[in-house]
Write an enzyme that holds these catalytic residues in place. Structure first.
Site, PDB file in Angstrom:
ATOM      1  N   CYS A   1     -26.527 -15.547   8.263  1.00  0.00           N
ATOM      2  CA  CYS A   1     -25.760 -15.105   9.437  1.00  0.00           C
ATOM      3  C   CYS A   1     -25.859 -13.580   9.567  1.00  0.00           C
ATOM      4  CB  CYS A   1     -24.310 -15.527   9.282  1.00  0.00           C
ATOM      5  SG  CYS A   1     -23.216 -14.758  10.475  1.00  0.00           S
TER       6      CYS A   1
ATOM      7  N   GLY B   1     -12.533  -8.862  16.496  1.00  0.00           N
ATOM      8  CA  GLY B   1     -12.225  -7.459  16.257  1.00  0.00           C
ATOM      9  C   GLY B   1     -11.022  -7.213  15.366  1.00  0.00           C
TER      10      GLY B   1
ATOM     11  N   ALA C   1     -13.465 -12.493  10.786  1.00  0.00           N
ATOM     12  CA  ALA C   1     -14.749 -12.898  10.199  1.00  0.00           C
ATOM     13  C   ALA C   1     -14.883 -12.337   8.783  1.00  0.00           C
ATOM     14  CB  ALA C   1     -15.905 -12.420  11.077  1.00  0.00           C
TER      15      ALA C   1
ATOM     16  N   TYR D   1     -23.990 -11.489  11.086  1.00  0.00           N
ATOM     17  CA  TYR D   1     -22.720 -10.774  10.869  1.00  0.00           C
ATOM     18  C   TYR D   1     -22.587 -10.431   9.385  1.00  0.00           C
ATOM     19  CZ  TYR D   1     -17.919  -9.951   9.669  1.00  0.00           C
ATOM     20  OH  TYR D   1     -16.794  -9.395   9.112  1.00  0.00           O
TER      21      TYR D   1
END
Ligand code: COA
Length: 112
Positions: free
Chosen positions: A85, A59, A63, A87
């Site tokens: 991925c 958070g 990433a 994400y």
């Protein structure tokens, strides 16, 4: 370049990202957070298969910070990217659409 608009907090943005060529990863210096990729098409396509950030550091935009480092590498080396991925395909690209120009082909995942 999209650097600077990654959404990373100062804490995450300050973390140094290292290219681990042998293990095909972009990772934090402590190796706890990483983006794993595979090279395809004779090394011209970078398939970003997995991103992982430890629960205690999620958070913060870490990433995103890892993904920007990997996209910068791809762009600098004239590689195109497959965002396998979720994400990257579902969160990072919609939030940083300028990187779409580096994608291998729209909406393509690991089909090559
Ligand atoms: N797919 C798509 N988006 C995801 C996601 C997933 N599996 N997991 C989290 N996100 C989104 C969240 O909705 C969050 O959105 P918010 O900012 O509105 O809260 C956003 O990613 C957070 O972005 P960022 O802070 O840059 O990510 P992070 O540093 O917290 O790390 C993951 C995100 C996915 C790498 C981390 O949650 C993780 O390691 N999860 C377990 C492994 C995993 O599922 N990896 C992704 C599939 S390969």
């Amino acid at each position: 370049m999209a650097t600077g608009s990654t959404g990373a907090t100062p804490e995450a943005a300050a973390m140094k990202i290292v290219w681990n060529e042998r293990q095909r990863r972009f990772e934090t210096e402590d190796k706890q957070a990483y983006l794993q990729y595979e090279l395809r098409n004779g090394g011209k396509v970078m398939d970003m298969v997995h991103t992982f950030v430890p629960a205690s550091k999620r958070g913060l935009g870490l990433a995103s910070h890892l993904t920007v480092a990997a996209f910068n590498h791809a762009q600098s080396n004239s590689l195109s990217v497959i965002p396998t991925c979720s994400y990257i395909s579902d969160t990072f690209i919609p939030r940083n659409p300028s990187w779409k120009s580096v994608l291998y082909s729209k909406d393509v995942k690991s089909s090559i």
